[in-house]
Design a protein around this motif. Structure first.
Motif, mmCIF file in Angstrom:
data_model
loop_
_atom_site.group_PDB
_atom_site.id
_atom_site.type_symbol
_atom_site.label_atom_id
_atom_site.label_comp_id
_atom_site.label_asym_id
_atom_site.label_seq_id
_atom_site.Cartn_x
_atom_site.Cartn_y
_atom_site.Cartn_z
ATOM 1 N N GLY A 485 0.799 -1.217 0.000
ATOM 2 C CA GLY A 485 0.000 0.000 0.000
ATOM 3 C C GLY A 485 0.831 1.267 0.000
ATOM 4 O O GLY A 485 0.304 2.372 -0.175
ATOM 5 N N THR A 486 2.140 1.142 0.223
ATOM 6 C CA THR A 486 3.011 2.323 0.264
ATOM 7 C C THR A 486 3.636 2.618 -1.091
ATOM 8 O O THR A 486 4.073 3.735 -1.335
ATOM 9 C CB THR A 486 4.151 2.127 1.282
ATOM 10 N N GLY A 487 3.742 1.608 -1.954
ATOM 11 C CA GLY A 487 4.419 1.808 -3.230
ATOM 12 C C GLY A 487 5.915 1.928 -3.094
ATOM 13 O O GLY A 487 6.594 2.459 -3.976
ATOM 14 N N ILE A 488 6.476 1.439 -1.980
ATOM 15 C CA ILE A 488 7.923 1.481 -1.736
ATOM 16 C C ILE A 488 8.418 0.052 -1.497
ATOM 17 O O ILE A 488 7.867 -0.668 -0.659
ATOM 18 C CB ILE A 488 8.266 2.360 -0.518
ATOM 19 N N SER A 489 9.456 -0.364 -2.214
ATOM 20 C CA SER A 489 9.969 -1.729 -2.109
ATOM 21 C C SER A 489 10.898 -1.880 -0.913
ATOM 22 O O SER A 489 11.214 -0.899 -0.216
ATOM 23 C CB SER A 489 10.732 -2.103 -3.377
ATOM 24 N N ALA A 490 11.385 -3.110 -0.703
ATOM 25 C CA ALA A 490 12.316 -3.368 0.404
ATOM 26 C C ALA A 490 13.620 -2.602 0.236
ATOM 27 O O ALA A 490 14.298 -2.301 1.218
ATOM 28 C CB ALA A 490 12.598 -4.870 0.498
ATOM 29 N N ARG A 491 13.996 -2.290 -0.991
ATOM 30 C CA ARG A 491 15.218 -1.505 -1.232
ATOM 31 C C ARG A 491 14.959 -0.005 -1.192
ATOM 32 O O ARG A 491 15.838 0.791 -1.484
ATOM 33 C CB ARG A 491 15.815 -1.882 -2.579
ATOM 34 N N GLY A 492 13.722 0.406 -0.887
ATOM 35 C CA GLY A 492 13.391 1.826 -0.836
ATOM 36 C C GLY A 492 13.073 2.424 -2.184
ATOM 37 O O GLY A 492 12.995 3.646 -2.323
ATOM 38 N N GLU A 493 12.879 1.565 -3.194
ATOM 39 C CA GLU A 493 12.582 2.067 -4.536
ATOM 40 C C GLU A 493 11.062 2.140 -4.739
ATOM 41 O O GLU A 493 10.310 1.375 -4.149
ATOM 42 C CB GLU A 493 13.203 1.120 -5.576
ATOM 43 N N GLU A 494 10.638 3.075 -5.619
ATOM 44 C CA GLU A 494 9.214 3.195 -5.920
ATOM 45 C C GLU A 494 8.750 2.003 -6.747
ATOM 46 O O GLU A 494 9.459 1.521 -7.623
ATOM 47 C CB GLU A 494 8.937 4.497 -6.667
ATOM 48 N N THR A 495 7.557 1.537 -6.453
ATOM 49 C CA THR A 495 6.961 0.435 -7.198
ATOM 50 C C THR A 495 5.466 0.682 -7.296
ATOM 51 O O THR A 495 4.960 1.695 -6.791
ATOM 52 C CB THR A 495 7.261 -0.909 -6.506
ATOM 53 N N ARG A 496 4.744 -0.187 -7.953
ATOM 54 C CA ARG A 496 3.297 0.025 -8.088
ATOM 55 C C ARG A 496 2.634 -0.051 -6.718
ATOM 56 O O ARG A 496 2.977 -0.890 -5.894
ATOM 57 C CB ARG A 496 2.692 -1.018 -9.024
ATOM 58 N N LYS A 497 1.679 0.838 -6.520
ATOM 59 C CA LYS A 497 1.024 0.973 -5.220
ATOM 60 C C LYS A 497 -0.377 0.386 -5.264
ATOM 61 O O LYS A 497 -1.147 0.667 -6.182
ATOM 62 C CB LYS A 497 0.964 2.462 -4.847
ATOM 63 N N VAL A 498 -0.679 -0.426 -4.275
ATOM 64 C CA VAL A 498 -2.032 -0.953 -4.148
ATOM 65 C C VAL A 498 -2.921 0.125 -3.528
ATOM 66 O O VAL A 498 -2.598 0.671 -2.466
ATOM 67 C CB VAL A 498 -2.049 -2.217 -3.258
ATOM 68 N N ILE A 499 -3.991 0.482 -4.187
ATOM 69 C CA ILE A 499 -4.927 1.503 -3.684
ATOM 70 C C ILE A 499 -5.905 0.819 -2.732
ATOM 71 O O ILE A 499 -6.705 -0.023 -3.139
ATOM 72 C CB ILE A 499 -5.682 2.191 -4.839
ATOM 73 N N MET A 500 -5.810 1.205 -1.461
ATOM 74 C CA MET A 500 -6.545 0.487 -0.423
ATOM 75 C C MET A 500 -8.062 0.495 -0.677
ATOM 76 O O MET A 500 -8.726 -0.545 -0.586
ATOM 77 C CB MET A 500 -6.236 1.108 0.939
ATOM 78 N N GLU A 501 -8.611 1.679 -1.020
ATOM 79 C CA GLU A 501 -10.065 1.754 -1.178
ATOM 80 C C GLU A 501 -10.542 0.944 -2.389
ATOM 81 O O GLU A 501 -11.626 0.347 -2.359
ATOM 82 C CB GLU A 501 -10.538 3.209 -1.278
ATOM 83 N N ASP A 502 -9.725 0.894 -3.441
ATOM 84 C CA ASP A 502 -10.095 0.078 -4.604
ATOM 85 C C ASP A 502 -10.071 -1.404 -4.230
ATOM 86 O O ASP A 502 -10.932 -2.186 -4.661
ATOM 87 C CB ASP A 502 -9.121 0.324 -5.755
ATOM 88 N N LEU A 503 -9.057 -1.775 -3.447
ATOM 89 C CA LEU A 503 -8.952 -3.172 -3.013
ATOM 90 C C LEU A 503 -10.164 -3.572 -2.173
ATOM 91 O O LEU A 503 -10.741 -4.648 -2.352
ATOM 92 C CB LEU A 503 -7.664 -3.358 -2.201
ATOM 93 N N VAL A 504 -10.545 -2.675 -1.263
ATOM 94 C CA VAL A 504 -11.697 -2.963 -0.393
ATOM 95 C C VAL A 504 -12.967 -3.091 -1.222
ATOM 96 O O VAL A 504 -13.767 -4.020 -1.026
ATOM 97 C CB VAL A 504 -11.835 -1.858 0.674
ATOM 98 N N ARG A 505 -13.153 -2.182 -2.165
ATOM 99 C CA ARG A 505 -14.350 -2.265 -3.028
ATOM 100 C C ARG A 505 -14.314 -3.551 -3.846
ATOM 101 O O ARG A 505 -15.357 -4.152 -4.125
ATOM 102 C CB ARG A 505 -14.412 -1.050 -3.951
ATOM 103 N N GLY A 506 -13.129 -3.997 -4.210
ATOM 104 C CA GLY A 506 -12.996 -5.229 -4.977
ATOM 105 C C GLY A 506 -13.443 -6.468 -4.218
ATOM 106 O O GLY A 506 -13.798 -7.482 -4.832
ATOM 107 N N THR A 507 -13.435 -6.390 -2.910
ATOM 108 C CA THR A 507 -13.910 -7.535 -2.120
ATOM 109 C C THR A 507 -15.437 -7.599 -2.087
ATOM 110 O O THR A 507 -15.995 -8.599 -1.642
ATOM 111 C CB THR A 507 -13.396 -7.477 -0.664
ATOM 112 N N GLY A 508 -16.084 -6.501 -2.528
ATOM 113 C CA GLY A 508 -17.547 -6.473 -2.535
ATOM 114 C C GLY A 508 -18.142 -5.505 -1.538
ATOM 115 O O GLY A 508 -19.367 -5.390 -1.442
#
Length: 613
Positions: A485-508
């Protein structure tokens, strides 16, 4: 090979040892006392590292890498192995290709855990070997042995540390990293080994039994198990941090220091026992070594000397040894140490000043969590109405910084069991027929760890509960690691971010609200609305952790002429607000100013003000 001296913690030594042993893939979920292992591996080039969403996923990723023939490591705290138990046991059945080392850091004394389970039992349960270092040098040296043992015996290896080994620093001689050799990944199809349908799994069990027997013989000659013969009136068998405490207390005794604590080198133990008059087993937590040695027919002193509960230390061991008549008199140094410990002031655990979880916790406290009075059919209508007033919200909590809201003055939580449990517990209370409104609280990292599946269960089984996701955009309690959910990898690099509200809506879930973590009226109003609905709802309360985003707003001051000394401001649990006599004061060094302003919102006299200085 050039050797250099370095001052390393156990966790740093494990990471460096794995790197020098040629590890290619390292995975983990952060958890004290194991977190720094992956944090240090993330600084090293040429390997893949990741914070996985939970320990089960971390184990599965590492196991897949092992199947590809490369060396893989997965690390976690002790309770994490409960989460990862399913693939851990599966790995024991299938075996490995590249070496697979599972580092598990136990927490005797529960410095930051909900229990102090002794994970050595997992090794015996899963029929895999276990190795335990007693200092940083061994933590570094053993890692190469662990990978070799894993590959030679086709087994995952459990590498057990404890809090003191993981966090204490000692000088270690380490190699330069110039000749690191990593294996090229290559998957060789072998469904009889890797596809555990029953017809394939059954032949694996005899192989596991044969493997543990071979390991028993192998451990007899393991070079890092060490017999040190001194005064032969007492012979001490120990391992890990307990060995260091024993050496500190029993200066002249004979010792058998074990690195391989399962399976045990039984011939070596019998030989040691024959060399000494009395055998004493010193180990933290459960009588794991003691029980096996007693079954071997050797009489030992164990848990009647060393406590089964809590973290061991030299003072406890010395006192017990004196009482048992194994040592003559207490030493002066131990007495002085006790005086220092008694002089230390107590500090209650609190949320940090400016914590984005404080307003939600305060709101939940205000909404109340009174218990329902027993139902009485004969009660008068008046009494029934009084009972209704006492029916407050039940709050099930998860594990994170917000769990500190269980302490005074917030007193906002009713339950807390383990990672990801709050939503399921709330659903269980609802389905059991509890009539209170129920709210479950969970952090953003914890929701991604193991809260998602519980929310799906609520939706699928027509639950009505309200879930509050406290989103501070980090894994705060273990040191601000990134997560999906932060969009930050273990090495501190930017990566794709999971959007929390979209994920929650995806559960129904259709009722999803996102509110500012410092807007107390909006938080309270949203909770009140959501608990009255007849469908599941999720409130994402979002605000940055003040220890990660170190910014201050305009300073706050107290207008003492306006203050009527109701002291309601103390109920928010802010460490920056204190009572000096009958006056409220603000510690400006701690206060984050109007970035938080929770105290402004709760003061009915508007005695807190924003300073323009």
């Amino acid at each position: 090979m050039a050797i250099t001296k370095r001052l390393l913690s156990g966790n740093e030594a494990m990471a460096l040892g794995a790197y020098h042993a040629g590890v290619s893939v390292a995975t983990a979920y952060p958890g004290t006392p194991s977190t720094e292992i992956l944090e240090n591996l993330a600084k090293m080039e040429g390997i893949y590292v990741e914070w996985s969403t939970n320990e089960k996923v971390a184990m599965e990723v590492a196991l897949g890498a092992s199947y590809a023939g490369v060396r893989a490591l997965v690390s976690m705290k002790h309770v994490g192995l409960n989460v990862a138990a399913d693939p851990f046991f599966a790995a024991s059945v299938t075996g490995v290709r590249g070496g697979l080392v599972v580092i598990c850091c136990d927490d005797p004394g529960m410095h930051s855990s909900q229990n102090e389970q002794d994970n050595r039992h997992y090794a015996r349960f899963a029929k895999v070997p276990i190795l335990e270092p007693s200092d940083s040098q061994e933590a570094y040296n053993i890692m190469e042995w662990a990978f070799k043992m894993s590959e030679e015996f086709d087994t995952p290896v459990l590498f057990r540390s404890t809090t003191r080994i993981s966090h204490c620093k000692t000088v270690a001689n380490v190699k330069e990293a110039a000749d690191i050799k990593r294996k090229q990944p290559r998957f060789i199809r072998d469904p009889y080994k890797f596809v555990m349908v029953p017809s394939n799994a059954r032949p694996r069990h005899p192989l596991m039994e044969e493997r543990i027997q071979k390991l028993s013989s192998y451990m007899e000659a393991f070079p890092l198990n060490e017999m040190i013969l001194g005064d032969r009136s007492i012979g001490i068998i120990s391992a890990g941090a307990a060995y260091q405490y024993a050496r500190e207390v029993f200066h002249n005794a004979s010792f058998l220091k074990l690195v391989t604590t399962y399976p045990l080198p039984k011939k070596l133990i019998k030989r040691f026992a024959s060399e000494v008059a009395r055998v004493v087993v010193i180990e933290e937590l459960d009588p794991f070594l003691e029980d096996i040695i007693k079954i071997m027919g050797i009489q030992v002193i164990g848990k009647e000397l060393v406590p089964i509960v809590g973290e061991l230390n030299p003072q406890i061991l010395e006192e017990r040894a004196i009482n048992a008549g194994l040592l003559p008199q207490p030493q002066q140094m131990s007495q002085s140490t006790k005086k220092v410990e008694r002089a230390l002031p107590l500090r209650p655990p609190l949320l940090c000043p400016g914590c984005p979880h404080a307003a939600t916790s305060y709101a939940l406290r205000r909404l109340g969590f009174y218990h329902v009075e027993p139902h009485d059919e004969q009660a008068s209508e008046k009494r029934a109405m009084a009972r209704q007033k006492r029916q407050g919200i039940i709050v099930t909590s998860d594990i994170g910084c917000y769990t500190l809201a269980v302490y005074p003055p917030l007193l906002a939580l009713d339950t807390c069991a383990c990672m990801g449990a709050s939503i399921g517990q709330a659903h269980g209370l609802e389905k059991a027929g509890v009539t209170n409104k129920i709210v479950s609280v969970i952090g953003d990292s914890t929701f991604l760890h193991s809260g998602i599946t519980s929310l799906v269960d609520v939706v699928y089984n027509k639950g009505h509960g309200t879930v509050i996701i406290l989103d501070n955009n980090t894994t705060a309690m273990t040191g601000h690691q990134g997560h999906p959910g932060t969009g930050i990898s273990a090495r501190g690099e930017e990566t794709r971010k999971v959007i929390m509200e979209d994920l929650v809506r995806g559960t129904g879930v259709r009722d999803v609200s996102v509110v500012n973590a410092f807007d107390l009226p909006l938080i309270e109003a949203t909770i009140k609305r959501c608990v009255e609905t007849d469908e599941p709802s999720v409130i994402i309360v979002r605000g940055p952790c003040p220890l990660r985003v170190r910014m201050k707003g305009k300073p706050l001051v107290v207008d003492l002429e306006q203050c009527d000394k109701c002291f309601n401001c103390l109920r928010v649990g802010c460490a920056a607000i204190t009572k000096d006599g009958d006056k409220i004061t603000i510690d400006t060094a701690l206060c984050v100013g109007d970035r938080c302003s929770l105290c402004l919102q709760v003061c009915h006299r508007q005695a807190f003000k924003v300073s323009e200085r």
